[in-house]
Write an enzyme that holds these catalytic residues in place. Structure first.
Site, mmCIF file in Angstrom:
data_model
loop_
_atom_site.group_PDB
_atom_site.id
_atom_site.type_symbol
_atom_site.label_atom_id
_atom_site.label_comp_id
_atom_site.label_asym_id
_atom_site.label_seq_id
_atom_site.Cartn_x
_atom_site.Cartn_y
_atom_site.Cartn_z
ATOM 1 N N GLY A 5 0.826 -1.203 0.000
ATOM 2 C CA GLY A 5 0.000 0.000 0.000
ATOM 3 C C GLY A 5 0.856 1.247 0.000
ATOM 4 N N GLY A 25 -0.103 0.951 13.000
ATOM 5 C CA GLY A 25 -0.780 -0.342 12.980
ATOM 6 C C GLY A 25 -0.330 -1.271 14.089
ATOM 7 N N ALA A 26 0.977 -1.527 14.174
ATOM 8 C CA ALA A 26 1.477 -2.531 15.112
ATOM 9 C C ALA A 26 1.102 -2.178 16.552
ATOM 10 C CB ALA A 26 2.988 -2.674 14.970
ATOM 11 N N LEU A 37 8.049 -6.573 18.374
ATOM 12 C CA LEU A 37 7.106 -7.673 18.554
ATOM 13 C C LEU A 37 7.573 -8.949 17.878
ATOM 14 C CD1 LEU A 37 3.999 -5.462 17.919
ATOM 15 C CD2 LEU A 37 4.467 -6.631 20.076
ATOM 16 N N LYS A 71 11.881 -10.784 13.180
ATOM 17 C CA LYS A 71 11.995 -11.076 11.752
ATOM 18 C C LYS A 71 11.195 -10.070 10.916
ATOM 19 C CE LYS A 71 12.383 -15.390 10.495
ATOM 20 N NZ LYS A 71 12.168 -16.801 10.093
ATOM 21 N N GLN A 113 10.661 -4.829 7.885
ATOM 22 C CA GLN A 113 10.097 -3.487 7.712
ATOM 23 C C GLN A 113 11.198 -2.457 7.518
ATOM 24 O OE1 GLN A 113 6.590 -1.944 8.114
ATOM 25 N NE2 GLN A 113 6.730 -3.747 6.863
ATOM 26 N N LYS A 153 6.374 1.455 19.312
ATOM 27 C CA LYS A 153 6.366 2.623 18.437
ATOM 28 C C LYS A 153 6.376 2.116 16.992
ATOM 29 C CE LYS A 153 10.037 4.658 20.456
ATOM 30 N NZ LYS A 153 10.973 5.746 20.855
ATOM 31 N N GLY A 163 7.805 0.973 10.210
ATOM 32 C CA GLY A 163 7.815 0.925 8.746
ATOM 33 C C GLY A 163 8.233 2.214 8.077
ATOM 34 N N GLU A 164 7.937 3.325 8.716
ATOM 35 C CA GLU A 164 8.280 4.599 8.087
ATOM 36 C C GLU A 164 9.601 5.148 8.600
ATOM 37 O OE1 GLU A 164 4.329 6.108 9.046
ATOM 38 O OE2 GLU A 164 4.077 6.549 6.926
#
Lengths: 330, 256, 732
Positions: free
Chosen positions: C247, C520-521, C616, C619, C624, C687, C690-691
């Site tokens: 996405g 999300g996470a 979390l 892997k 990410q 926290k 991905g970004e």
């Protein structure tokens, strides 16, 4: 994609006669460029003649050199011992193009007939003399960083996209062509493709119904000292900004003969005759390579976004010659 | 977590599993009986049921591999018969239909992905007569008599192909959309290395032998026709090297 | 919302294991179903018709030929499209939920705008007929050229929700007090997300109930947008997205093809499927704006900042404003007494920009972190030492304490592991054959938003014990949502991960904020943990005997004599968390090899450190970051959307022209997580990741290229053309 009838044939004469009979018919070989363009509505055949089964797949030694069957795949060609040993520049050039998957599909006969990657040619909303003669050249004053620096005119500034053909031009290959009447003719590879002139819609000198049946490469003494360098906007799977195929035939330190062709610079594979001429009989030194490249690039005529191709073209040519001289890459 | 694993390992060993189940569980790192319950059927469909994560099953797997008939006869219809994952399929297709669309829209084999439809991304890669090709640039009509292997055909008797296992283990994907193409490409790459096929980054192109050991650089160049927008490239290379060279990558996981 | 108390902070002992993705085998076997792949009987195929001009009015559109073509069921244009009547009280500023009527105008605002929609029996028929639709136009001069229209810029209401302008102290004073100053302009180009899965939608009406299979990051907001557009009650709409082929922000809002597909399904009363083409992905699914960023920086001789400004100029669409908060990172990163950050925007006939992976930080960090490198160079100071010197104690923007900030550790650990000490301060000192070798680094920060989310747990007994099903309207866009939900539940319920089934991707399930903004996470797993804890508490209350010794869910279920139990919970930011500023931090270290003659750059090695609170799953978290770095490589080296200034058409029409990195563009990537506990952000201490991964990567690469060559590359991407013709490279 427009509707079309699909037929296939195992007979060359039948294939050529079908094409001769219908001006809107096209051969389907690997399909990697044709189907792409049909989906874009750039190519609009109403009949496809599938020639994938033609018995033209041999790669073999002949009395004068090596013959590449038109229906042999690019992958097979690049990896054929005859090609690797005798014309490593051609292997490298083929392997520099596209991706493993596409090279498994693309044929030797189809590769020379692939069309330019110019975005204005691909976009049916844009003017393009090559796609629709008389509409003008969208790239001339548009975004033209991929475009030509040699041999262009205001009708068309597109470049020929093939890597394989750059090596074939450098290697003095010839093209054997069958027509619809059971006859064949042979033309030098350097004369197969055209400059835009006043018919930019024509990429090459193939007449209607004609079909490439094989490509012949004459024996030469360049194998040990040859290289193909390709510069692109990412490290792989991209068309050339500039590419250079170079081969040297040496006598001690003296250059007996040089063969140089460039990609990404013209509407056809650009044989660098000026540079070759300069090098003939001279010593193989960096200074001479630079002077030869300068001689070739002196004729360059740049557009708004492609001035970089002049220094890049020079440096790529010098690099190709240096690596060829070292004999390290092949 | 480690304790759990050990416990599960034990449980697993105590279970009386069929050979099929055992191999599947091994590959998936799944040990608990509760998963096994789903594995009663060892068919691919049964397998997938397990992790559909409860999206209504009929919606997910309805009409699987039952060729749908075209709604109307086409003007340029072509009858074609080819083998897909060892099963012969006969289809009447629009001459314009690509192999990719034939699989996805007519045979419900949606594992092969459409990423660009123009040969620019590799998501539609599958094997035709053992070679990796792009199904988006292959007309279905031209496939008469060919042997097509798609991602759905790589696992044999419910045992994942080693490349599929290595992709899971090395996290060689994120969203999963380019993955079938990456895996098909990787599987073909193993054969190409065996054949001694060269690439643009091959050191000595004049003298090349069979059974090449590919460097990471070689793998990267040869896999560059498969775009992964999630950026799993290093993990894809690791997965391939695990299969190709038996080289396991040390990821330095923090102790958790 | 429950307050987080000391004993509610989760023990994370069982989290973080590098579990394989629980849905992984579906993805490697081709069994994971993406939006266009659901088998719907008698589905029709939709194919949009696009405008061939960028600005003007459509005077007519001729569909006669298309309608006659084989297999065509209907051709929609503004002449026969549905008249949209969104409910009058619908809020229209939220881009994710606002109504989006389609084919209701003859005004053309950007190239490729949908002007028609063909529905046919097959994909081949629809695609062909779309080409037969012929529009005529009254063209006007399209506003495309940045330099030509930049003078029409105005001050937008906000920058993606952040303040448009902020000021602290006086820039003039700060600059005049400085011993060293720099005044530099950087430019980042238009970029397009290009997830591998092109956007796709299947719309199925059964009576007045609508099911939409959609490639969306946002189930709930998509449902609301559809409801608002078609005036269908939300409870009659179900959006399904079990698997999404990437996405990166492009699937946050429901673009026009979603509404076209639903409109056609509604008007024809037949299911319709639309998968847009890669070409449409360039023109109709959002983009990242070109940002021209003017930086001024002043320091004392010993490297203390006296002033820093970040003035952003960008563009938006004529019919909708979106401004990326490119200057935001400069507000929060370093301590400076004087600062000015502004955003200005002007209208163009380029499609509306949207969120793209780390909106704001991605372009902004390039300008900020290159500026820091340029100043460190001026100061003859190590870039890390320079940054540490200006480390703030509290958030410079609002004075709030940081919930956690491990930036210094990120830089120091990274430097150590990378071998930063081998870097030579002077450029052009390190060569290898034809290559100039350079090292560069950059510091990264990314806002860590955390949002309210709901979750449901269903407990029951299977063959070998307690099992759990977690249900929520979350999405997994490749981020690992499935797996971290399972791990979180397993951790809380004391059952193995493989006894947790995860049911997401369905808007009928408990609401979540979806996947976006790196929330999300943290949001999903906090809700999962909350609902599992809540279930355990509820079970405890049902037990009549002494339950104090019982801890596991299994023990509690048995003591409560239950075989099945279900619980739902909602969890969100606490009052405590609002007192803190939340950011993830990291540092990137890059080695580049530059072939100056050919303008080619290799990036053989990237090492990154990240401090993101609780990890979390080692892997998927690492993946990410790796993915973010690959995006940073694309941003730095290859990605750029170019338009023709005369026509507003796209020169980068496809994947052949828009160059995302390929495998060979990416070398070895090493990721290290800095152990960190964030006790304030949320109950899981999670926290975003991905970004953070993409933020500042391009700066680190550009800084490394400077170290290799002595050339400052200030306009991205760093192409062979710019490196070879450095003197003539475009200066913003």
């Amino acid at each position: 994609m427009r509707p079309f009838t699909y037929t296939k044939t195992e007979d060359t004469a039948q294939a050529t006669s079908k094409l001769a009979a219908n001006e809107n018919a096209k051969y389907l070989a690997g399909g990697t460029n044709l189907l792409d363009l049909m989906k874009e509505d750039v190519e609009r055949p109403d009949e496809l003649v599938d020639i994938g089964l033609l018995d033209l797949t041999d790669i073999k030694e002949t009395s004068t050199g090596v013959s590449l069957g038109a229906m042999a795949k690019n992958t097979e060609t690049a990896n054929h011992p005859l090609v690797r040993k005798n014309f490593p520049m051609l292997s490298l050039a083929i392997l520099a193009g596209a991706s493993g998957q596409i090279r498994n599909m693309a044929t030797n006969g189809g590769n020379p007939n692939q069309r330019t990657r110019c975005a204005y040619f691909f976009d049916t909303a844009m003017p393009c003399n090559k796609r629709e003669p008389g509409t003008g050249c969208g790239a001339l004053e548009g975004q033209n960083h991929m475009h030509a620096i040699f041999g262009w005119n205001e009708n068309c500034v597109a470049v020929h996209p093939s890597d394989m053909c750059i090596a074939l031009a450098a290697l003095d290959a010839t093209v054997t062509i069958a027509d619809g009447n059971g006859k064949t003719r042979t033309i030098p590879f350097t004369e197969y493709h055209r400059l835009p002139g006043d018919q930019p819609e024509r990429d090459n000198n193939l007449e209607r119904g004609e079909l490439i049946t094989s490509i012949e490469i004459p024996k030469n003494n360049f194998a040990k000292n040859s290289y193909y360098v390709k510069v692109r906007d990412r490290s792989s799977y991209a068309f050339a900004l500039i590419s250079v195929g170079a081969g040297l035939e040496l006598q001690g330190k003296t250059i007996k003969n040089a063969r140089i062709a460039m990609g990404g610079v013209a509407h056809k594979p650009w044989r660098a005759y000026e540079a070759e001429q300069f090098l003939k009989g001279k010593e193989a030194t960096e200074e001479n390579f630079e002077a030869a490249a300068d001689a070739e690039m002196a004729n360059a005529k740049t557009l708004e976004h492609n001035a970089f191709k002049v220094p890049l073209g020079k440096q790529a040519m010098v690099r190709a010659l240096n690596v060829a001289l070292s004999g390290e890459k092949v | 977590m480690k304790e759990n694993k050990d416990k599960n390992q034990q449980e697993y060993q105590e279970l009386q599993l069929s050979a099929d189940e055992k191999s599947i569980l091994d590959q998936l790192g799944i040990f608990g009986k509760s998963r096994r319950r789903f594995l009663g059927q060892s068919s691919a469909a049964g397998l997938s049921l397990m992790a559909t994560q409860f999206i209504p099953i009929d919606k997910v797997f309805g009409q699987e591999t039952v060729p749908s008939t075209p709604p109307v006869p086409f003007k340029n219809a072509v009858d074609v018969s080819f083998s897909i994952n060892t099963k012969t399929q006969q289809l009447t297709v629009d001459s314009r239909m690509t192999l990719l669309d034939a699989l996805r829209e007519r045979l419900q084999l949606t594992g092969t992905k459409k990423g660009c439809d123009h040969g620019q991304c590799g998501a539609c890669t599958l094997l035709v007569d053992g070679k990796r090709v792009l199904s988006c640039l292959t007309l279905a009509a031209s496939c008469e008599g060919k042997e097509v292997t798609s991602i759905e055909g790589l696992a044999e008797n419910s045992e994942l192909h080693p490349m599929q296992k290595a992709f899971i283990k090395n996290d060689g994907f994120q969203c999963g959309y380019c993955t079938p193409g990456q895996i098909c490409s990787s599987v073909a790459l193993m054969d190409e290395a065996k054949n001694g096929d060269a690439s643009y980054v091959t050191e000595d192109i004049m003298n090349i032998s069979e059974n090449l050991t590919l460097s990471d650089e070689e793998v990267r160049e040869r896999m560059s026709g498969n775009i992964c927008r999630c950026g799993a490239y290093p993990n894809i290379v690791a997965a391939i090297q695990e299969v190709h060279q038996g080289r396991e990558t040390d990821y330095n996981w923090q102790e958790s | 919302m429950a307050e987080i108390t000391e004993n509610m902070i989760k023990s994370k002992d069982n989290l973080g294991a590098p579990e394989n993705r629980i849905e992984g085998f579906l993805k490697v076997t081709g069994k994971a179903k993406y939006a266009a792949e659901f088998s719907v009987p008698n589905v029709l195929y939709g194919f949009p018709v696009r405008s061939t001009i960028a600005a003007g009015t459509m005077t007519d559109i001729d569909t006669a030929e298309a309608e006659k073509a084989e297999g065509v069921v209907k051709v929609f244009t503004h002449k026969n499209a549905m008249k949209f009547n969104p409910a009058p009280d619908v809020e229209s500023t939220n881009k994710m939920t606002m109504p989006k009527s389609v084919l209701n105008t003859t005004a053309i605002n950007s190239f490729g705008q949908y002007i028609g929609f063909v529905v046919a029996e097959t994909f081949e028929q629809a695609r062909y007929a779309a080409n037969l639709v012929k529009a005529t136009y009254q063209e006007t001069d399209p506003k495309i050229d940045f330099d030509k229209y930049v003078d029409t810029a105005y001050k937008p209401d906000n920058a993606n929700g952040a303040a448009t302008d902020t000021q602290r102290g006086s820039m003039e004073e700060g600059m005049s007090n400085a011993s060293k100053t720099l005044d530099i302009t950087y430019q980042t180009p238009i970029e397009v997300h290009n997830p591998m899965e092109p956007h796709a939608t299947i719309a199925v009406f059964e009576g007045d109930a609508l099911t939409v299979y959609d490639a969306t990051q946002m189930l709930g907001p998509s449902k609301v947008a559809i409801s608002n557009t078609f005036n269908i009650p939300q409870e009659k709409i179900r959006v399904l997205a079990p698997y999404i082929g990437g996405g990166f922000g492009s699937k946050l809002r429901a673009w026009d093809h979603v509404m076209l597909t639903i409109m056609a399904a509604k008007m024809l009363d037949k299911p319709v499927k639309t998968a847009i083409t890669r070409q449409m992905m360039q023109t109709n699914a959002g983009l990242r704006q070109l940002n021209r960023q003017h930086m001024r920086i002043g320091t004392s001789t010993d490297g203390k900042l006296t002033a820093m400004s970040h003035e952003v100029m960008t563009h938006t669409a004529v019919d909708e404003v979106f401004v990326e908060q490119a200057g935001f990172i400069t507000r929060t990163m370093y301590d400076t007494p004087n600062q000015l950050v502004t955003h200005r925007v002007f209208d163009t006939n380029i499609q509306v920009p949207t969120w793209m992976r780390a909106p704001g930080e991605t372009p902004g960090s390039f300008a900020l972190e290159c500026t820091m490198d340029e100043m460190a160079d001026q100061l003859q100071m190590d870039p890390i030492a320079f940054r540490i010197k200006n480390e703030p104690k509290t958030n410079p923007l609002d004075g709030k304490p940081f919930s956690s900030r491990s930036l210094v550790q990120c830089m120091q650990v990274g430097a150590d592991k990378f071998g930063w000490s081998k870097r030579k301060q002077e450029p052009r000192q390190n060569t290898k054959d034809n290559w100039l070798v350079g090292y560069g680094m950059a510091a990264a920060s990314r806002a860590a938003p955390y949002q309210e989310s709901s979750s449901r747990v269903k407990l029951s007994y299977g063959d070998d014990g307690l099992e759990a099903v977690i249900e929520m309207a979350a999405t997994d866009i490749g981020t690992g949502t499935y797996t971290i939900i399972a791990q979180t539940a397993a951790n809380c319920l004391d059952i193995p991960v493989d006894r947790v089934a995860v049911n997401i991707g369905d808007s009928d399930l408990p609401a979540t904020p979806g996947s976006g903004g790196s929330w999300g996470a943290g949001s999903f797993t906090s809700a999962v943990d909350a609902v599992c804890e809540k279930a355990k508490s509820a079970l405890k209350n049902k037990i009549t005997s002494d339950s104090s010794a019982l801890t596991t869910a299994d023990e509690l279920m048995k003591a409560a004599k239950l075989t099945e139990f279900e619980m739902e919970a909602t969890e969100g930011p606490s009052e405590d968390s609002k007192k803190y500023a939340h950011f993830s931090y990291g540092a990137h270290f890059v080695e580049v090899w530059v072939d100056e003659d050919l303008g080619m750059v290799k990036i053989p090695r990237v090492l990154s450190t990240s401090a993101v609170g609780t990890v979390l799953n080692q892997k998927t978290a690492r993946s990410q970051v790796v993915g973010g770095i690959v995006w940073g490589i694309g941003q730095a080296m290859t990605e750029e959307t170019t338009l023709d200034k005369r026509y507003g058409s796209y020169v980068t029409r496809t994947f052949a022209d828009y160059h995302v990195p390929v495998n060979l563009d990416v070398g070895d990537i090493e990721v290290h997580f800095i152990p960190e506990e964030d006790e304030h952000i949320n109950r899981m201490g999670v926290k975003g990741i991905g970004e953070l991964g993409i933020t500042s990567v391009a700066a680190a690469i550009a800084n490394a290229i400077y170290n290799a060559t002595g050339k400052r590359m200030r306009t991205l991407p760093i192409t062979p053309a710019k490196l070879v013709d450095y003197e003539k490279q475009p200066v913003a």
